[in-house]
Every structure is written in C-alpha cells, then in structure tokens.
Design a protein around this motif. Structure first.
Motif, PDB file in Angstrom:
ATOM      1  N   GLU A  45     -64.969 -18.034   0.596  1.00  0.00           N
ATOM      2  CA  GLU A  45     -63.635 -17.690   1.052  1.00  0.00           C
ATOM      3  C   GLU A  45     -62.559 -18.265   0.150  1.00  0.00           C
ATOM      4  O   GLU A  45     -62.736 -19.308  -0.476  1.00  0.00           O
ATOM      5  N   TYR A  58     -50.494 -19.707  -3.800  1.00  0.00           N
ATOM      6  CA  TYR A  58     -50.957 -18.921  -2.666  1.00  0.00           C
ATOM      7  C   TYR A  58     -52.015 -19.735  -1.922  1.00  0.00           C
ATOM      8  O   TYR A  58     -52.848 -20.393  -2.549  1.00  0.00           O
ATOM      9  N   TYR A  59     -51.975 -19.661  -0.595  1.00  0.00           N
ATOM     10  CA  TYR A  59     -52.863 -20.496   0.198  1.00  0.00           C
ATOM     11  C   TYR A  59     -53.440 -19.735   1.387  1.00  0.00           C
ATOM     12  O   TYR A  59     -52.761 -18.905   1.992  1.00  0.00           O
ATOM     13  N   ALA A  60     -54.660 -20.073   1.712  1.00  0.00           N
ATOM     14  CA  ALA A  60     -55.237 -19.604   2.969  1.00  0.00           C
ATOM     15  C   ALA A  60     -54.520 -20.315   4.116  1.00  0.00           C
ATOM     16  O   ALA A  60     -54.088 -21.471   3.974  1.00  0.00           O
ATOM     17  N   ASP A  61     -54.397 -19.644   5.230  1.00  0.00           N
ATOM     18  CA  ASP A  61     -53.694 -20.240   6.379  1.00  0.00           C
ATOM     19  C   ASP A  61     -54.334 -21.563   6.802  1.00  0.00           C
ATOM     20  O   ASP A  61     -53.640 -22.483   7.249  1.00  0.00           O
ATOM     21  N   SER A  62     -55.625 -21.661   6.643  1.00  0.00           N
ATOM     22  CA  SER A  62     -56.347 -22.849   7.108  1.00  0.00           C
ATOM     23  C   SER A  62     -56.015 -24.107   6.311  1.00  0.00           C
ATOM     24  O   SER A  62     -56.304 -25.219   6.767  1.00  0.00           O
ATOM     25  N   LYS A  64     -52.830 -24.381   4.440  1.00  0.00           N
ATOM     26  CA  LYS A  64     -51.394 -24.497   4.189  1.00  0.00           C
ATOM     27  C   LYS A  64     -50.847 -25.801   4.740  1.00  0.00           C
ATOM     28  O   LYS A  64     -51.162 -26.203   5.856  1.00  0.00           O
TER      29      LYS A  64
END
Length: 124
Positions: A45, A58-62, A64
């Motif tokens: 992921e 850019y970041y995954a919500d998990s 951030k």
C-alpha cells in the motif's frame, strides 16, 4: 536506477524512525518518489510520495500528520520521517521511483523502479 532503502528497525509504539532511500545509476533528475509498505498477508500500500522539486508531498490518510516525506536531490536521497508510530505501521517499507513526476502518487503501477525494502516493527 538502483534504490537502497535503510533505517528500519524495532521501535516501541509512540517512537520514531527515519527511513532513507539512496538512489544511484542513471540520472535521477525529474523522478517522483514514493514510499509503500507491505504487512504480512496484505497487499502493498501507498504511504507517501514526493514530487521531483519536493514542493508537493502526498500521504495516505493513515499516516497524515505523523509521517513526513522529504528529499535531497544533491545527495540523491529520499527520506521518510515516521513519528508517533503505531503497531499497525509494522511492515516492510519500500521506496520507489517514477519517471513522470506528476500523476497519481498512490498508483503503484506508475512506479518504474523499486528498492529492496526495510523492515519496520512497532511493538505495543
């Protein structure tokens, strides 16, 4: 492009680690970079990505607010600073390079080169 990830290890929940990804080989110029992770039994992921200039992250919500991606184009190295680590962050972390600096950084198919991975284990 060859990518070498390092900096993984064992850390307690709430702790921090900084991963590094050193690039070598053909010109690094213009490449976007990303970090992915893969836990046992799960798909790889997206974690974070950064544009060639470093102006866009850019970041995954998990992750951030906890993880920060950065790059040093002189040293040809990308970093992932990971703070407030949780047991669910446990995974093998991979860095990857994409020839096109634009586009969707979360799309694993857009990456052209991959590093070998570094293990991050967060104990509770």
């Amino acid at each position: 492009v060859q990518l070498q990830a390092s900096g993984g290890g064992l850390v307690q929940a709430g702790g921090s680690l900084r991963l590094s990804c050193a690039a070598s080989g053909r010109a690094f110029s213009g490449y976007g970079m990303g970090w992915f992770r893969q836990a046992p039994g799960k798909e790889r992921e997206f974690v974070a990505g950064i544009s060639w200039t470093g102006g866009s992250g850019y970041y995954a919500d998990s992750v951030k607010g906890r993880f920060t991606v950065s790059r040093d184009n002189v040293k040809i190295t990308v970093y992932l600073q990971m703070n407030s680590l949780k047991p669910e962050d446990t995974a093998v972390y991979y860095c990857a390079a994409k020839v096109l600096s634009g586009g969707n950084y979360g799309d694993i198919r857009s990456y052209n080169y991959w590093g070998q991975g570094t293990q991050v284990t967060v104990s509770s």
